[in-house]
Design a protein around this motif. Structure first.
Motif, PDB file in Angstrom:
ATOM      1  N   GLY A  69      32.615  49.119  18.711  1.00 22.98           N
ATOM      2  CA  GLY A  69      33.151  50.366  18.188  1.00 22.98           C
ATOM      3  C   GLY A  69      33.137  51.514  19.180  1.00 22.98           C
ATOM      4  N   ARG A  70      32.424  51.333  20.289  1.00 25.31           N
ATOM      5  CA  ARG A  70      32.357  52.390  21.311  1.00 25.31           C
ATOM      6  C   ARG A  70      33.007  51.965  22.624  1.00 25.31           C
ATOM      7  NH1 ARG A  70      27.547  53.889  23.293  1.00 25.31           N
ATOM      8  NH2 ARG A  70      26.547  51.874  22.931  1.00 25.31           N
ATOM      9  N   PHE A  71      32.910  50.687  22.959  1.00 22.51           N
ATOM     10  CA  PHE A  71      33.451  50.180  24.219  1.00 22.51           C
ATOM     11  C   PHE A  71      34.689  49.324  23.940  1.00 22.51           C
ATOM     12  CE2 PHE A  71      29.250  50.049  26.882  1.00 22.51           C
ATOM     13  CZ  PHE A  71      29.013  51.370  26.543  1.00 22.51           C
ATOM     14  N   THR A  72      35.614  49.337  24.902  1.00 24.07           N
ATOM     15  CA  THR A  72      36.806  48.502  24.803  1.00 24.07           C
ATOM     16  C   THR A  72      37.053  47.819  26.133  1.00 24.07           C
ATOM     17  OG1 THR A  72      37.798  50.027  23.198  1.00 24.07           O
ATOM     18  CG2 THR A  72      39.262  48.446  24.269  1.00 24.07           C
ATOM     19  N   ILE A  73      37.168  46.492  26.098  1.00 26.59           N
ATOM     20  CA  ILE A  73      37.467  45.715  27.293  1.00 26.59           C
ATOM     21  C   ILE A  73      38.953  45.384  27.305  1.00 26.59           C
ATOM     22  CG2 ILE A  73      36.921  43.504  26.182  1.00 26.59           C
ATOM     23  CD1 ILE A  73      35.811  42.539  28.887  1.00 26.59           C
ATOM     24  N   SER A  74      39.541  45.417  28.499  1.00 28.48           N
ATOM     25  CA  SER A  74      40.949  45.053  28.642  1.00 28.48           C
ATOM     26  C   SER A  74      41.163  44.501  30.041  1.00 28.48           C
ATOM     27  CB  SER A  74      41.854  46.262  28.393  1.00 28.48           C
ATOM     28  OG  SER A  74      41.582  47.292  29.322  1.00 28.48           O
ATOM     29  N   ARG A  75      42.332  43.904  30.261  1.00 27.43           N
ATOM     30  CA  ARG A  75      42.636  43.335  31.566  1.00 27.43           C
ATOM     31  C   ARG A  75      44.128  43.431  31.857  1.00 27.43           C
ATOM     32  NH1 ARG A  75      40.702  37.345  31.573  1.00 27.43           N
ATOM     33  NH2 ARG A  75      41.823  37.232  33.564  1.00 27.43           N
ATOM     34  N   ASP A  76      44.422  43.409  33.145  1.00 29.56           N
ATOM     35  CA  ASP A  76      45.802  43.399  33.624  1.00 29.56           C
ATOM     36  C   ASP A  76      45.914  42.243  34.605  1.00 29.56           C
ATOM     37  OD1 ASP A  76      47.890  45.800  35.469  1.00 29.56           O
ATOM     38  OD2 ASP A  76      48.291  43.791  34.706  1.00 29.56           O
ATOM     39  N   ASN A  77      46.615  41.191  34.218  1.00 30.20           N
ATOM     40  CA  ASN A  77      46.768  40.000  35.061  1.00 30.20           C
ATOM     41  C   ASN A  77      47.928  40.190  36.032  1.00 30.20           C
ATOM     42  OD1 ASN A  77      44.625  38.707  33.856  1.00 30.20           O
ATOM     43  ND2 ASN A  77      45.894  37.593  32.403  1.00 30.20           N
ATOM     44  N   ALA A  78      47.701  41.003  37.050  1.00 27.03           N
ATOM     45  CA  ALA A  78      48.705  41.196  38.088  1.00 27.03           C
ATOM     46  C   ALA A  78      48.806  39.933  38.937  1.00 27.03           C
ATOM     47  CB  ALA A  78      48.332  42.414  38.928  1.00 27.03           C
ATOM     48  N   LYS A  79      49.785  39.894  39.856  1.00 28.13           N
ATOM     49  CA  LYS A  79      50.109  38.669  40.570  1.00 28.13           C
ATOM     50  C   LYS A  79      48.954  38.134  41.407  1.00 28.13           C
ATOM     51  CE  LYS A  79      53.640  36.599  43.534  1.00 28.13           C
ATOM     52  NZ  LYS A  79      54.895  36.835  44.285  1.00 28.13           N
ATOM     53  N   ASN A  80      48.404  38.931  42.273  1.00 23.72           N
ATOM     54  CA  ASN A  80      47.370  38.457  43.200  1.00 23.72           C
ATOM     55  C   ASN A  80      45.986  38.999  42.881  1.00 23.72           C
ATOM     56  OD1 ASN A  80      49.160  36.970  44.892  1.00 23.72           O
ATOM     57  ND2 ASN A  80      49.886  38.924  45.722  1.00 23.72           N
ATOM     58  N   THR A  81      45.924  40.044  42.107  1.00 27.71           N
ATOM     59  CA  THR A  81      44.645  40.676  41.762  1.00 27.71           C
ATOM     60  C   THR A  81      44.616  40.945  40.268  1.00 27.71           C
ATOM     61  OG1 THR A  81      44.500  41.725  43.940  1.00 27.71           O
ATOM     62  CG2 THR A  81      43.135  42.648  42.188  1.00 27.71           C
ATOM     63  N   VAL A  82      43.542  40.512  39.634  1.00 29.09           N
ATOM     64  CA  VAL A  82      43.354  40.808  38.214  1.00 29.09           C
ATOM     65  C   VAL A  82      42.480  42.046  38.090  1.00 29.09           C
ATOM     66  CG1 VAL A  82      42.266  40.007  36.094  1.00 29.09           C
ATOM     67  CG2 VAL A  82      43.658  38.441  37.442  1.00 29.09           C
ATOM     68  N   TYR A  83      42.880  42.936  37.210  1.00 28.98           N
ATOM     69  CA  TYR A  83      42.113  44.152  36.979  1.00 28.98           C
ATOM     70  C   TYR A  83      41.468  44.073  35.599  1.00 28.98           C
ATOM     71  CZ  TYR A  83      44.551  45.850  41.069  1.00 28.98           C
ATOM     72  OH  TYR A  83      45.037  45.987  42.348  1.00 28.98           O
TER      73      TYR A  83
ATOM     74  N   ALA B 254      38.347  44.938  40.284  1.00 28.56           N
ATOM     75  CA  ALA B 254      39.466  44.266  40.931  1.00 28.56           C
ATOM     76  C   ALA B 254      38.993  42.895  41.383  1.00 28.56           C
ATOM     77  CB  ALA B 254      39.969  45.084  42.110  1.00 28.56           C
ATOM     78  N   ALA B 255      39.605  41.843  40.847  1.00 29.65           N
ATOM     79  CA  ALA B 255      39.200  40.472  41.139  1.00 29.65           C
ATOM     80  C   ALA B 255      40.288  39.768  41.932  1.00 29.65           C
ATOM     81  CB  ALA B 255      38.931  39.713  39.848  1.00 29.65           C
ATOM     82  N   SER B 256      39.924  39.194  43.068  1.00 29.30           N
ATOM     83  CA  SER B 256      40.904  38.516  43.922  1.00 29.30           C
ATOM     84  C   SER B 256      40.260  37.318  44.593  1.00 29.30           C
ATOM     85  CB  SER B 256      41.442  39.494  44.978  1.00 29.30           C
ATOM     86  OG  SER B 256      40.390  39.965  45.801  1.00 29.30           O
ATOM     87  N   GLY B 257      41.096  36.484  45.225  1.00 29.98           N
ATOM     88  CA  GLY B 257      40.605  35.325  45.949  1.00 29.98           C
ATOM     89  C   GLY B 257      40.635  34.042  45.151  1.00 29.98           C
ATOM     90  N   ARG B 258      41.015  34.129  43.895  1.00 31.53           N
ATOM     91  CA  ARG B 258      41.138  32.974  43.015  1.00 31.53           C
ATOM     92  C   ARG B 258      42.178  33.356  41.972  1.00 31.53           C
ATOM     93  NH1 ARG B 258      35.637  31.148  40.239  1.00 31.53           N
ATOM     94  NH2 ARG B 258      36.476  31.977  38.296  1.00 31.53           N
ATOM     95  N   THR B 259      42.684  32.348  41.233  1.00 27.15           N
ATOM     96  CA  THR B 259      43.663  32.662  40.194  1.00 27.15           C
ATOM     97  C   THR B 259      42.911  33.146  38.958  1.00 27.15           C
ATOM     98  OG1 THR B 259      45.014  30.878  41.107  1.00 27.15           O
ATOM     99  CG2 THR B 259      45.706  31.820  39.003  1.00 27.15           C
ATOM    100  N   PHE B 260      42.368  34.351  39.056  1.00 28.99           N
ATOM    101  CA  PHE B 260      41.565  34.882  37.967  1.00 28.99           C
ATOM    102  C   PHE B 260      42.356  35.111  36.698  1.00 28.99           C
ATOM    103  CE2 PHE B 260      37.423  35.236  39.646  1.00 28.99           C
ATOM    104  CZ  PHE B 260      37.514  35.546  40.999  1.00 28.99           C
ATOM    105  N   SER B 261      43.663  35.132  36.793  1.00 29.46           N
ATOM    106  CA  SER B 261      44.477  35.307  35.592  1.00 29.46           C
ATOM    107  C   SER B 261      44.306  34.141  34.623  1.00 29.46           C
ATOM    108  CB  SER B 261      45.950  35.473  35.975  1.00 29.46           C
ATOM    109  OG  SER B 261      46.385  34.370  36.754  1.00 29.46           O
ATOM    110  N   ASN B 262      43.791  33.017  35.108  1.00 25.96           N
ATOM    111  CA  ASN B 262      43.567  31.845  34.264  1.00 25.96           C
ATOM    112  C   ASN B 262      42.161  31.803  33.665  1.00 25.96           C
ATOM    113  OD1 ASN B 262      46.108  30.944  34.940  1.00 25.96           O
ATOM    114  ND2 ASN B 262      45.386  29.569  36.550  1.00 25.96           N
ATOM    115  N   TYR B 263      41.317  32.772  34.047  1.00 30.50           N
ATOM    116  CA  TYR B 263      39.909  32.706  33.695  1.00 30.50           C
ATOM    117  C   TYR B 263      39.496  33.803  32.720  1.00 30.50           C
ATOM    118  CZ  TYR B 263      39.142  29.291  37.374  1.00 30.50           C
ATOM    119  OH  TYR B 263      39.167  28.154  38.133  1.00 30.50           O
ATOM    120  N   PRO B 264      38.621  33.456  31.779  1.00 29.52           N
ATOM    121  CA  PRO B 264      38.014  34.506  30.957  1.00 29.52           C
ATOM    122  C   PRO B 264      37.099  35.366  31.817  1.00 29.52           C
ATOM    123  CG  PRO B 264      36.929  32.406  30.566  1.00 29.52           C
ATOM    124  CD  PRO B 264      38.093  32.120  31.472  1.00 29.52           C
ATOM    125  N   MET B 265      36.940  36.615  31.421  1.00 35.43           N
ATOM    126  CA  MET B 265      36.113  37.534  32.200  1.00 35.43           C
ATOM    127  C   MET B 265      35.274  38.383  31.268  1.00 35.43           C
ATOM    128  SD  MET B 265      38.745  38.682  35.231  1.00 35.43           S
ATOM    129  CE  MET B 265      37.408  39.315  36.252  1.00 35.43           C
TER     130      MET B 265
END
Length: 127
Positions: free
Chosen positions: A66-80, A23-34
């Motif tokens: 092939g074994r791991f999958t990365i994903s994200r959810d750019n919610a309003k105030n917290t990026v997951y 859970a990432a917060s405190g910045r507009t992480f939705s604009n950033y690669p992770m």
């Protein structure tokens, strides 16, 4: 205050699965690669997986492809940020770190490109 908080680590048998969350917060992480990195005892912190700000592109280390999958959810105030780990191996044992980029452009596939780190979560895979 910038915060990246990981969860979901634990002990699993070889061949099993775990899902890490960040859970990432405190910045507009939705604009950033992770991304995700990991560090085994006595070793350097290594790249695992990365994702663009939109989630449209993903990148993986050869050892997890092939074994791991990365994903994200750019919610309003917290990026997951998520890392689904399947077919786990003992060599996947490490502390796993969530990471956000220094800027909005560069893919987070090296530690030098990371602007913010989480505190880490332990993943242990038993044989």
């Amino acid at each position: 205050q910038v915060q990246l908080v990981e969860s979901g680590g634990g002990l699993v048998q070889a061949g099993g699965s775990l899902r890490l969350s960040c859970a990432a917060s405190g910045r507009t992480f939705s604009n950033y690669p992770m991304g995700w990195f990991r560090q085994a005892p006595g070793k350097e912190r290594d790249f695992v997986a990365a994702i663009t700000w939109s989630g449209g592109m993903t990148y993986y280390a050869d050892s997890v492809k092939g074994r791991f999958t990365i994903s994200r959810d750019n919610a309003k105030n917290t990026v997951y940020l998520y890392l689904q780990m399947n077919s786990l191996k003992p060599e996947d044992t490490a502390v796993y770190y969530c990471a956000a980029g220094k800027n909005t452009i560069a893919v987070v596939n090296t530690a030098q490109r990371v602007g913010s780190w989480g505190q880490g979560t332990q993943v242990t895979v038993s044989s």
